[in-house]
Design an enzyme around this catalytic site. Structure first.
Site, PDB file in Angstrom:
ATOM      1  N   LEU A   1      -1.238 -13.976 -27.283  1.00 31.25           N
ATOM      2  CA  LEU A   1       0.113 -14.392 -26.887  1.00 31.25           C
ATOM      3  C   LEU A   1       1.167 -13.425 -27.410  1.00 31.25           C
ATOM      4  O   LEU A   1       2.027 -13.787 -28.202  1.00 31.25           O
ATOM      5  CB  LEU A   1       0.376 -15.805 -27.414  1.00 31.25           C
ATOM      6  CG  LEU A   1       1.688 -16.449 -26.986  1.00 31.25           C
ATOM      7  CD1 LEU A   1       1.743 -16.672 -25.491  1.00 31.25           C
ATOM      8  CD2 LEU A   1       1.893 -17.755 -27.732  1.00 31.25           C
ATOM      9  N   PRO A   2       1.111 -12.162 -26.986  1.00 30.33           N
ATOM     10  CA  PRO A   2       2.166 -11.250 -27.419  1.00 30.33           C
ATOM     11  C   PRO A   2       3.507 -11.700 -26.827  1.00 30.33           C
ATOM     12  O   PRO A   2       3.554 -12.262 -25.724  1.00 30.33           O
ATOM     13  CB  PRO A   2       1.719  -9.904 -26.842  1.00 30.33           C
ATOM     14  CG  PRO A   2       0.886 -10.264 -25.663  1.00 30.33           C
ATOM     15  CD  PRO A   2       0.176 -11.538 -26.035  1.00 30.33           C
ATOM     16  N   HIS A   3       4.575 -11.493 -27.596  1.00 35.17           N
ATOM     17  CA  HIS A   3       5.879 -11.900 -27.088  1.00 35.17           C
ATOM     18  C   HIS A   3       6.973 -11.197 -27.880  1.00 35.17           C
ATOM     19  O   HIS A   3       6.736 -10.721 -28.993  1.00 35.17           O
ATOM     20  CB  HIS A   3       6.063 -13.408 -27.175  1.00 35.17           C
ATOM     21  CG  HIS A   3       5.912 -13.951 -28.565  1.00 35.17           C
ATOM     22  ND1 HIS A   3       4.680 -14.256 -29.106  1.00 35.17           N
ATOM     23  CD2 HIS A   3       6.818 -14.236 -29.543  1.00 35.17           C
ATOM     24  CE1 HIS A   3       4.845 -14.708 -30.348  1.00 35.17           C
ATOM     25  NE2 HIS A   3       6.138 -14.701 -30.642  1.00 35.17           N
ATOM     26  N   ALA A   4       8.145 -11.129 -27.312  1.00 38.40           N
ATOM     27  CA  ALA A   4       9.279 -10.547 -28.029  1.00 38.40           C
ATOM     28  C   ALA A   4      10.579 -10.979 -27.387  1.00 38.40           C
ATOM     29  O   ALA A   4      10.643 -11.306 -26.196  1.00 38.40           O
ATOM     30  CB  ALA A   4       9.205  -9.029 -28.033  1.00 38.40           C
TER      31      ALA A   4
END
Lengths: 506, 149
Positions: free
Chosen positions: B64-67
């Site tokens: 769950l990469p996120h930014a």
């Protein structure tokens, strides 16, 4: 169980909400209620304080500093990273349940401030055993003091006003002789006598809480919420068997540890939900009830009987020695069994018919009342001249103790005695014994069973009576200041003062 | 249809990637191509920075990469299925399903609420299972859109 949780994460868009969802779901699955405050990018959707207050425990699944942490203070709290709440919510919930059942309020929950939801305690979990015992005691005492002040001042006011209402010093006796229920049934707002009865009755009701509140909040400090019920019940049982505040100290500690022990039982999941509401209060109250009513009740009753019989057998001997003995008994437990034996002995004597005005019975009554005034007056004096030896709330209580002592309300000294039993009791016994002996030596007499300085006109040789009270007060104050100064060389006090400060600012 | 989080062109099926950086770059480029991110490299750098704080591997072999990034124009979700897996340091081993969440640095609350709703959905095995079982990109987009509707 009911939990409140706070979730937060570095970006505030993913884990914050995933953790919230995971905790809510796992709570629902286990039959628990979990209300989550997400402190994320949308902002904080603050949980209502009433929900927090109703919660059994707190879960911080937060990677950022929890905003408004003080709102959650005073509850069993676990602090886990947000990731654990997402990855293993069941374990996190189990830990939270265990924290609630153990009743331990962690430093994490209380460190920021004590101005939280539950009643504040003075307990610092990192303190040594000895100072924790004092912290438990002080928690009970600090909650009891307002009851002493409110009840005592109401009773003293009633005695004062009854002088006017009945037109003379007999008023303080009249007001306790009237049938309160009858007065209240036909209450007349224009009657000062009726108002005196209302003040007296209200004050007496407030006094009824002294020992239960003392006992209940000692147990609360030890075991958190599970301690409250057995603590209060135990205090009421101590009152019922006439064990006084010393009995309340016993039930407070016994109830606290009993509740703590039961709340740490490992029980099947299905039973956990009813543990705090049914099982812990039920079993711990029963245990304390048996302890006080069955185990301790009979020895106390036997002790009182024995002392009473012994006192009667002494009546032929030296009257000064009898005065010293009665005075010591009055000062020993301030309304407890020993005190009650001495007081009952004196009051029973008053009922003897056909007494001469200088009969021994009247002298005994005078000695008993004078001695009973010493402890609160001496504490008031000691808090005035040596402020530094007492905590802030003790000093406040000291101001009320002047009035309580002057009105022969020995209970005014209980907060001091409960907080520091042996020093206060020793000094109280010494001064009260001196006063009792002196009254006998001066030959003062009293025909009223109570009233303090408000029945001064009823006292024969009243100057001697007053002198005896003053001398005893000076002795007790001097001894307690000496003993407390010696104690002060240890480090215990500074911790108390710190804890005190935290509570006062709460 | 900018209120939609995801469209079919943001779904990459059967990706094979050496590491999570490769998946992040691939999905960031898809977002840039769709006009949802102004600068794919800048956004990918922000995602890597977040990943460096703590890896975002989730139970169920999910990454769950996120930014939150100034490069993000429209809150979006990009999805990749990686049959051979790619390491996001998750508890259940290499991630075979990757969700990349793109949040604007300063966004309207409405958009962020949709992302919050999505995050809550990601906890549900029923939802992630449905995404995994989806036959093609179009179905993935539909499943997600319906879930956050």
């Amino acid at each position: 169980m009911k939990f409140v949780a706070v979730t937060s994460c570095p970006t505030g868009i993913a884990h914050t909400y995933m953790a919230a969802e995971a905790l809510e779901q796992i709570g629902r699955a286990g039959g628990h209620e979990v209300v989550v405050e997400t402190q994320g990018s949308i902002g904080t959707d603050a949980i209502d304080q009433s929900v927090i207050d109703a919660a059994d425990g707190v879960i911080f699944a937060a990677d950022l500093e929890v905003k408004g942490r003080e709102r959650f203070a005073g509850k069993p709290t676990i602090d886990v990273g947000v990731k654990r709440a997402v990855h293993e919510p069941q374990k996190v919930l189990d830990e939270a349940i265990a924290a609630v059942e153990s009743g331990v309020v962690t430093a994490a929950a209380t460190s920021s401030s004590s101005g939280g939801s539950g009643p504040a305690t003075k307990v610092d979990p990192n303190a040594s055993t000895l100072s924790r015992v004092r912290q438990w005691l002080m928690t009970g005492v600090s909650y009891m003091i307002p009851f002493v002040a409110a009840g005592g001042i109401l009773i003293a006011l009633s005695f004062m006003l009854s002088q006017l209402a009945w037109g003379g010093a007999d008023g303080a006796i009249e007001v306790t002789a009237v049938d309160a229920a009858g007065v209240l049934a036909s209450f007349d707002p224009t009657s000062l006598q009726h108002w005196c009865v209302v003040l007296l009755k209200t004050g007496q009701l407030a006094f009824g809480f002294l020992v239960p509140v003392l006992s209940g909040f000692i147990a609360y400090a030890i075991a958190d919420r599970p301690g409250l019920v057995p603590g209060f019940v135990g205090g009421a049982a101590a009152g019922f068997v006439g064990a006084g505040f010393l009995g309340g100290l016993v039930t407070g500690f016994a109830a606290g540890f009993l509740a703590l022990w039961i709340s740490r039982w490992r029980v099947p999941k299905g039973v956990r939900g009813v543990m705090p509401v049914v099982v812990i209060p039920l079993l711990s109250s029963l245990g304390i009830g048996i302890l006080m009513l069955v185990v301790l009740g009979r020895p106390i009753a036997a002790l009182m009987d024995g002392l009473g019989t012994w006192l009667s057998s002494l009546s032929g001997g030296s009257i000064v020695l009898l005065g010293i003995l009665l005075g010591a008994m009055m000062g020993f437990d301030l309304g407890g069994p020993i005190n009650k034996v001495a007081y009952t002995f004196a009051v029973t004597g008053l009922a003897t018919e056909g007494l001469a005005s200088d009969a021994a019975q009247y002298k005994i009554m005078a000695a008993v009342m004078a001695a009973g005034m010493v402890a609160p007056l001496a504490m008031a004096l000691a808090t005035t001249v040596r402020k530094g030896l007492f905590t802030e709330i003790e000093r406040e209580n000291g101001k009320a103790a002047w009035l309580l002592g002057a009105s022969f309300i020995s209970e005014g000294a209980i907060p001091f005695a409960a907080a520091d039993p042996w020093r206060v009791i020793v000094s109280s016994v010494v001064g009260s014994a001196a006063t009792g002996g002196l009254v006998m030596a001066f030959g003062s007499t009293l025909v009223a069973p109570h009233g303090g300085i408000w029945v001064l006109p009823l006292i024969g040789s009243w100057l001697g009576f007053l002198a005896a009270v003053v001398i005893g007060t000076l002795i007790t104050a001097a001894v307690v200041i000496l003993l407390k100064t010696l104690r002060d060389r240890s480090a215990v006090r500074t911790q108390d003062v710190a804890a005190e400060g935290a509570l006062v600012t709460a | 249809m900018t209120s939609q989080l995801i469209t079919a062109d943001l779904v990459a099926v059967n990706v094979s990637a050496a590491d999570k950086g490769a998946v992040i770059d691939l999905l960031a480029q898809r977002l840039a191509d769709a006009g949802r991110v102004s600068d794919a490299a800048a956004f990918a750098a922000d995602v890597r920075a977040r990943e460096a704080v703590t890896a975002t591997g989730m139970p169920g072999a999910i990454g769950l990469p996120h930014a939150k990034s100034a490069a993000v124009l429209v809150p979006s979700l990009a999805v990749a299925t990686v049959p051979d897996g790619v390491d996001f340091e998750g508890p259940d081993g290499a991630a075979t399903l990757v969700f990349l969440i793109a949040a604007p640095a300063e966004g309207a609350d409405e958009h962020l609420k949709i992302l919050a709703k999505l995050a809550r959905k990601l906890v549900s095995p029923a939802f992630t299972g449905a995404v995994r079982d989806a036959a093609d990109a179009e179905t993935v987009a539909t499943v997600v859109t319906e879930a956050v509707a």
